[in-house]
Design an enzyme around this catalytic site. Structure first.
Site, PDB file in Angstrom:
ATOM      1  N   GLU A  19      19.742  28.660 -49.214  1.00  0.00           N
ATOM      2  CA  GLU A  19      18.474  29.092 -48.596  1.00  0.00           C
ATOM      3  C   GLU A  19      18.012  30.451 -49.121  1.00  0.00           C
ATOM      4  O   GLU A  19      17.239  31.155 -48.467  1.00  0.00           O
ATOM      5  CB  GLU A  19      18.606  29.139 -47.060  1.00  0.00           C
ATOM      6  CG  GLU A  19      19.028  27.840 -46.397  1.00  0.00           C
ATOM      7  CD  GLU A  19      18.014  26.699 -46.510  1.00  0.00           C
ATOM      8  OE1 GLU A  19      16.918  26.922 -47.059  1.00  0.00           O
ATOM      9  OE2 GLU A  19      18.346  25.582 -46.067  1.00  0.00           O
ATOM     10  N   HIS A  71      20.273  32.823 -40.506  1.00  0.00           N
ATOM     11  CA  HIS A  71      19.989  31.407 -40.246  1.00  0.00           C
ATOM     12  C   HIS A  71      21.232  30.754 -39.650  1.00  0.00           C
ATOM     13  O   HIS A  71      22.339  30.910 -40.187  1.00  0.00           O
ATOM     14  CB  HIS A  71      19.592  30.704 -41.549  1.00  0.00           C
ATOM     15  CG  HIS A  71      19.531  29.209 -41.439  1.00  0.00           C
ATOM     16  ND1 HIS A  71      18.687  28.556 -40.560  1.00  0.00           N
ATOM     17  CD2 HIS A  71      20.204  28.240 -42.087  1.00  0.00           C
ATOM     18  CE1 HIS A  71      18.863  27.252 -40.684  1.00  0.00           C
ATOM     19  NE2 HIS A  71      19.781  27.031 -41.600  1.00  0.00           N
ATOM     20  N   GLU A 100      14.421  38.345 -19.428  1.00  0.00           N
ATOM     21  CA  GLU A 100      14.499  39.294 -20.543  1.00  0.00           C
ATOM     22  C   GLU A 100      13.737  38.789 -21.789  1.00  0.00           C
ATOM     23  O   GLU A 100      13.394  39.587 -22.660  1.00  0.00           O
ATOM     24  CB  GLU A 100      15.962  39.544 -20.925  1.00  0.00           C
ATOM     25  CG  GLU A 100      16.634  38.314 -21.525  1.00  0.00           C
ATOM     26  CD  GLU A 100      18.086  38.537 -21.954  1.00  0.00           C
ATOM     27  OE1 GLU A 100      18.909  37.652 -21.662  1.00  0.00           O
ATOM     28  OE2 GLU A 100      18.387  39.556 -22.567  1.00  0.00           O
ATOM     29  N   HIS A 107      16.958  21.180 -37.135  1.00  0.00           N
ATOM     30  CA  HIS A 107      17.828  21.855 -38.108  1.00  0.00           C
ATOM     31  C   HIS A 107      18.439  23.149 -37.561  1.00  0.00           C
ATOM     32  O   HIS A 107      19.665  23.270 -37.489  1.00  0.00           O
ATOM     33  CB  HIS A 107      17.033  22.114 -39.401  1.00  0.00           C
ATOM     34  CG  HIS A 107      17.834  22.762 -40.481  1.00  0.00           C
ATOM     35  ND1 HIS A 107      17.655  22.508 -41.814  1.00  0.00           N
ATOM     36  CD2 HIS A 107      18.834  23.682 -40.438  1.00  0.00           C
ATOM     37  CE1 HIS A 107      18.505  23.216 -42.534  1.00  0.00           C
ATOM     38  NE2 HIS A 107      19.228  23.938 -41.715  1.00  0.00           N
TER      39      HIS A 107
HETATM   40  O1  2HA Z   1      24.378  24.728 -45.239  1.00  0.00           O
HETATM   41  O2  2HA Z   1      22.428  25.863 -43.195  1.00  0.00           O
HETATM   42  O3  2HA Z   1      20.151  25.147 -44.289  1.00  0.00           O
HETATM   43  C1  2HA Z   1      23.632  25.879 -45.178  1.00  0.00           C
HETATM   44  C2  2HA Z   1      22.447  25.614 -44.370  1.00  0.00           C
HETATM   45  C3  2HA Z   1      21.278  25.052 -45.054  1.00  0.00           C
HETATM   46 ZN    ZN Z   2      20.741  25.247 -42.110  1.00  0.00          ZN
END
Ligand code: 2HA
Ligand code: ZN
Length: 274
Positions: free
Chosen positions: A115, A139, A169, A210
């Site tokens: 990413e 992420h 909050e 995701h």
């Molecule tokens: O595997 O999270 O979005 C890594 C991730 C891809």
């Molecule tokens: Zn991911």
């Protein structure tokens, strides 16, 4: 100084391990990046050795020449604490923001997170918007937030308002709201462009079915932001598991009162009557 002895490296490792302990990083799920300060680069650069230049997959001219600590593609957050040099790396960007090279880490081979385009495009937006204050992009795959993407409308308004309602909050922690990206193929430039557009307005972007992206000044604020959103999502999942009707909740005028007392400004478009 050795990279592993630097305070920012220790902060990076701790954050990755905290995410693992939360259950947000099954297998190789998730990725973390940190835009290093010039003083931090100077502190550890004797420990660098230059790899080959490779294309980033997008262009980030406003990050030209900067250094980032980033998790490796296919690497497990679970292993960061025991095998840091195998699990993440430091990369340098070239003077056009088109290529990167690894200068430390990933000692057993590999490349930065799949990413990387999303991370760098988000960094670029946040650097410009915050005058350089924001340094962390994170992420992860937190289950409750992901579960809600099967149930709530995939709009910024629905996610922001529902998550604000579930914990007092929340509007104080993320007053600008939350953005939502519909399902897209991960890893490429297209999803990076959509995410970075949302990062112009918000510090949080949810990827449908995701996971989540969070941005912030430092490790504590960015981890805390992800944690707060996911906790609120967990409360909503629990509530929806009992009933689809909330007997009572926080009302638009109550959000307005909260905003006054806590000196945050809450966009009216999230304070619609239901
Ligand atoms: O595997 O999270 O979005 C890594 C991730 C891809
Ligand atoms: Zn991911």
């Amino acid at each position: 100084m050795k990279v592993l002895d630097a305070e920012f490296t220790q902060g990076f490792i701790r954050m990755a391990n905290d995410g693992w302990e939360q259950g947000w990083h099954e297998r190789n799920g998730g990725n973390l990046s940190y835009r290093m300060k010039e003083s931090e680069v100077a502190e550890v650069k004797d420990d660098f050795s230059n790899g080959e230049w490779k294309p980033i997959g997008t262009t980030v001219p406003n990050l030209a020449g900067e250094f980032f600590m980033v998790t490796g593609s296919g690497k497990y957050f679970r292993n960061v604490i025991i095998k840091p040099e195998d699990s993440f790396c430091i990369i340098e960007l070239d003077d056009k923001g088109e290529n990167y090279r690894i200068v430390w880490g990933l000692v057993n081979g590999g490349r930065p997170t799949s990413e990387l385009p999303s991370h760098l495009m988000n960094h670029e937006v946040k650097k410009l918007k915050t005058n350089g204050a924001y340094r962390v992009i994170y992420h992860a795959h937190p289950a409750n937030t992901i579960a809600l993407t099967f149930v709530l409308p995939l709009t910024d308004e629905a996610f922001t308002r529902e998550l604000w309602e579930m914990a007092t909050e929340c509007p104080v922690v993320f007053p600008d709201g939350i953005g939502v990206v519909p399902w897209m193929v991960p890893g490429g430039r297209e999803i990076a462009v959509e995410t970075s557009k949302l990062m112009e307005k918000y510090d949080v972007a949810i990827w449908a079915h995701h996971g989540m992206f969070a941005a912030g000044e430092d490790f504590d604020l960015t981890f805390g932001l992800m944690h707060t959103v996911e906790k609120s999502a967990e409360i909503l999942v629990k509530t929806l598991s009992m009933t689809n009707v909330k007997r009572q909740t926080i009302k638009p005028d109550e959000f307005r009162e909260l905003a006054k007392d806590f000196k945050v400004s809450l966009p009216e478009r999230f304070l619609f009557e239901k």
